[in-house]
Design a protein around this motif. Structure first.
Motif, mmCIF file in Angstrom:
data_model
loop_
_atom_site.group_PDB
_atom_site.id
_atom_site.type_symbol
_atom_site.label_atom_id
_atom_site.label_comp_id
_atom_site.label_asym_id
_atom_site.label_seq_id
_atom_site.Cartn_x
_atom_site.Cartn_y
_atom_site.Cartn_z
ATOM 1 N N ARG A 1 50.688 -65.459 -22.146
ATOM 2 C CA ARG A 1 50.449 -66.120 -20.855
ATOM 3 C C ARG A 1 51.565 -67.096 -20.527
ATOM 4 N NH1 ARG A 1 45.363 -70.209 -19.871
ATOM 5 N NH2 ARG A 1 45.745 -70.685 -17.659
ATOM 6 N N TRP A 2 51.984 -67.910 -21.519
ATOM 7 C CA TRP A 2 53.103 -68.839 -21.358
ATOM 8 C C TRP A 2 54.276 -68.274 -22.136
ATOM 9 C CZ3 TRP A 2 51.849 -72.079 -17.645
ATOM 10 C CH2 TRP A 2 50.512 -72.425 -17.467
ATOM 11 N N LYS A 3 55.393 -68.026 -21.488
ATOM 12 C CA LYS A 3 56.436 -67.161 -22.037
ATOM 13 C C LYS A 3 57.673 -67.889 -22.553
ATOM 14 C CE LYS A 3 54.635 -63.853 -18.767
ATOM 15 N NZ LYS A 3 53.560 -64.793 -18.369
ATOM 16 N N GLY A 4 57.733 -69.212 -22.429
ATOM 17 C CA GLY A 4 58.916 -69.947 -22.856
ATOM 18 C C GLY A 4 59.205 -69.803 -24.331
ATOM 19 N N ASN A 5 58.157 -69.817 -25.148
ATOM 20 C CA ASN A 5 58.338 -69.774 -26.595
ATOM 21 C C ASN A 5 58.938 -68.448 -27.048
ATOM 22 O OD1 ASN A 5 58.213 -70.657 -29.233
ATOM 23 N ND2 ASN A 5 56.088 -70.059 -29.532
ATOM 24 N N ILE A 6 58.446 -67.331 -26.492
ATOM 25 C CA ILE A 6 58.919 -66.015 -26.925
ATOM 26 C C ILE A 6 60.361 -65.768 -26.463
ATOM 27 C CG2 ILE A 6 58.056 -64.673 -24.934
ATOM 28 C CD1 ILE A 6 57.163 -62.537 -26.964
ATOM 29 N N GLU B 1 42.958 -79.752 -18.562
ATOM 30 C CA GLU B 1 43.432 -79.561 -19.929
ATOM 31 C C GLU B 1 43.637 -78.072 -20.229
ATOM 32 O OE1 GLU B 1 40.913 -81.477 -22.741
ATOM 33 O OE2 GLU B 1 41.350 -83.505 -21.987
ATOM 34 N N VAL B 2 44.670 -77.797 -21.017
ATOM 35 C CA VAL B 2 44.977 -76.439 -21.481
ATOM 36 C C VAL B 2 45.225 -76.521 -22.986
ATOM 37 C CG1 VAL B 2 46.488 -74.442 -21.243
ATOM 38 C CG2 VAL B 2 46.082 -75.911 -19.273
ATOM 39 N N ASN B 3 44.640 -75.618 -23.739
ATOM 40 C CA ASN B 3 44.782 -75.650 -25.196
ATOM 41 C C ASN B 3 45.752 -74.584 -25.691
ATOM 42 O OD1 ASN B 3 42.910 -77.795 -25.694
ATOM 43 N ND2 ASN B 3 41.241 -76.361 -25.317
ATOM 44 N N PHE B 4 46.576 -74.971 -26.668
ATOM 45 C CA PHE B 4 47.529 -74.081 -27.303
ATOM 46 C C PHE B 4 47.363 -74.182 -28.807
ATOM 47 C CE2 PHE B 4 49.444 -74.866 -23.219
ATOM 48 C CZ PHE B 4 50.080 -73.682 -22.885
ATOM 49 N N LYS B 5 47.843 -73.156 -29.507
ATOM 50 C CA LYS B 5 47.877 -73.209 -30.967
ATOM 51 C C LYS B 5 49.330 -73.110 -31.397
ATOM 52 C CE LYS B 5 44.639 -71.182 -33.319
ATOM 53 N NZ LYS B 5 43.996 -72.311 -34.048
ATOM 54 N N TYR B 6 49.852 -74.173 -31.989
ATOM 55 C CA TYR B 6 51.208 -74.197 -32.508
ATOM 56 C C TYR B 6 51.149 -74.521 -33.993
ATOM 57 C CZ TYR B 6 53.440 -73.955 -27.914
ATOM 58 O OH TYR B 6 53.880 -73.537 -26.680
ATOM 59 N N LYS B 7 51.806 -73.674 -34.790
ATOM 60 C CA LYS B 7 51.815 -73.850 -36.241
ATOM 61 C C LYS B 7 50.396 -73.973 -36.781
ATOM 62 C CE LYS B 7 56.414 -75.947 -36.358
ATOM 63 N NZ LYS B 7 57.238 -77.115 -36.770
ATOM 64 N N LYS B 8 49.515 -73.095 -36.256
ATOM 65 C CA LYS B 8 48.109 -72.999 -36.674
ATOM 66 C C LYS B 8 47.307 -74.255 -36.339
ATOM 67 C CE LYS B 8 49.175 -69.760 -40.412
ATOM 68 N NZ LYS B 8 49.021 -69.442 -41.864
ATOM 69 N N GLN C 1 46.377 -77.726 -30.035
ATOM 70 C CA GLN C 1 46.959 -78.865 -29.334
ATOM 71 C C GLN C 1 46.549 -78.821 -27.870
ATOM 72 O OE1 GLN C 1 51.211 -78.865 -29.979
ATOM 73 N NE2 GLN C 1 51.015 -79.229 -32.171
ATOM 74 N N THR C 2 46.222 -79.983 -27.326
ATOM 75 C CA THR C 2 45.808 -80.086 -25.933
ATOM 76 C C THR C 2 46.986 -80.513 -25.063
ATOM 77 O OG1 THR C 2 43.546 -80.671 -26.557
ATOM 78 C CG2 THR C 2 44.223 -81.206 -24.314
ATOM 79 N N PHE C 3 47.230 -79.774 -23.993
ATOM 80 C CA PHE C 3 48.231 -80.085 -22.988
ATOM 81 C C PHE C 3 47.526 -80.342 -21.662
ATOM 82 C CE2 PHE C 3 50.699 -78.218 -26.248
ATOM 83 C CZ PHE C 3 52.051 -78.455 -26.015
ATOM 84 N N LEU C 4 48.240 -80.932 -20.718
ATOM 85 C CA LEU C 4 47.717 -81.201 -19.382
ATOM 86 C C LEU C 4 48.560 -80.455 -18.358
ATOM 87 C CD1 LEU C 4 47.245 -85.081 -19.663
ATOM 88 C CD2 LEU C 4 45.576 -83.302 -20.216
ATOM 89 N N ILE C 5 47.954 -80.075 -17.243
ATOM 90 C CA ILE C 5 48.697 -79.439 -16.162
ATOM 91 C C ILE C 5 48.033 -79.775 -14.830
ATOM 92 C CG2 ILE C 5 47.417 -77.250 -16.258
ATOM 93 C CD1 ILE C 5 50.143 -75.854 -15.654
ATOM 94 N N GLY C 6 48.839 -79.858 -13.771
ATOM 95 C CA GLY C 6 48.304 -80.169 -12.446
ATOM 96 C C GLY C 6 49.257 -81.041 -11.650
#
Length: 302
Positions: A21-26, A246-253, A256-261
């Motif tokens: 969904r979020w493509k920056g990392n790949i 709030e948007v949740n991601f999983k980094y290094k298992k 983590q909560t991020f914000l958007i808007g």
């Protein structure tokens, strides 16, 4: 003073692919792998390499900050940022377009052709999740200035010389007395190791000032704002309202909560606040900003 170049890449899928969904990392990972495989002599261990400052992988991905930022803290700000596709679409078919940008700051622009080569190689090897990786073709790449709308072709099958720079005068323009920060990607700001949910301007602005200071000092050459005055002015800018989720991601298992808007502020500001505020549209703010997080557009409302 020249401060950055923004490169936009327009690619087309040759095969079907499934992306996150979020493509920056790949995208960041694919470019980094190519640079490491082609130029790194120590398989990513840059700590013992004498060529660190001349190596495109080492300089862009591993160099630690030499600059002194706010409160004399050593930063680790990278000299590049990925601006990922803003679409959250995950399934791509043959003929679909993938468009993203990369910003190189200051002297890191010496590696622009290495980045171009890495993007082309990323297309040849393919991009996507393990279950569906699709190859892409780079159709064109151009260098643009989002402040002046100037644009010049870098690659369209042939390679051209790029002279389109973003300058300090571009980040010195006027900002309305009421303005919005429209976050295109989620952001995560930590204060005392806790997620910052207080969105008052004087709480967020120090992150912008720190990013501006570290990049300008390390990669461009100097910091041209009065830091004390900028912090004092930030206290006078008022929070009008926000539409944040709030948007949740999983980094290094780890979850983590991020914000958007969107966040709206009001207050008259001088160039000492405007420069970091406008600059961070390029550099992003917060954790994993080089991956594409913390990207906002500044919109003057009044």
């Amino acid at each position: 003073m020249r401060i950055a170049k923004l490169y936009t890449f327009e690619m087309e899928f040759i095969d079907r692919a499934k992306l996150p969904r979020w493509k920056g990392n790949i995208i960041r990972g694919a470019i980094g792998r190519h640079l490491m495989e082609k130029f790194c002599v120590y398989n990513g261990d840059c700590s013992r390499c004498n060529y660190l400052l001349r190596c495109p992988y080492g300089y862009l991905y591993e160099t630690k900050s030499k600059g002194i930022v706010l409160r004399n803290i050593e930063g680790f700000t990278k000299p590049y940022v990925i601006k990922p596709p803003v679409t959250e679409e995950t399934d791509f078919s043959e003929g679909d377009e993938l468009r993203f940008s990369i910003v190189l700051f200051g002297d890191s622009t010496k590696f622009e052709r290495h980045i171009l080569s890495a993007v082309i190689e990323m297309g040849r090897k393919g991009l996507g999740r393990r279950e569906k990786i699709g190859k892409l073709e780079l159709k064109r790449a151009y260098v643009e200035n989002p402040f002046t709308r100037e644009k010049s072709i870098l690659y369209d099958g042939d390679l051209y010389e790029s002279r389109t720079w973003i300058n300090t005068r571009d980040i010195s323009g006027k900002v309305g007395s009421t303005f919005m920060l429209k976050f295109l990607t989620p952001f995560r700001l930590l204060k005392e190791k806790e997620l910052l949910r207080d969105l008052n301007f004087h709480q967020i602005f120090p992150f912008m000032l720190r990013k501006y200071s570290s990049i300008m000092q390390q990669y461009v050459g100097s910091v041209d704002v009065n830091i004390k005055r900028a912090l004092e002015e930030s206290l006078k800018v008022k929070l009008i309202g926000n539409r944040i989720k709030e948007v949740n991601f999983k980094y290094k298992k780890e979850d983590q909560t991020f914000l958007i808007g969107d966040i709206v502020y009001s207050g008259r500001i001088s160039v000492h606040v405007r420069k970091p505020l406008l600059f961070c549209q390029l550099s992003h703010i917060g954790k994993r900003s080089s991956f594409g997080h913390g990207w906002y557009e500044l919109i003057s409302v009044l």
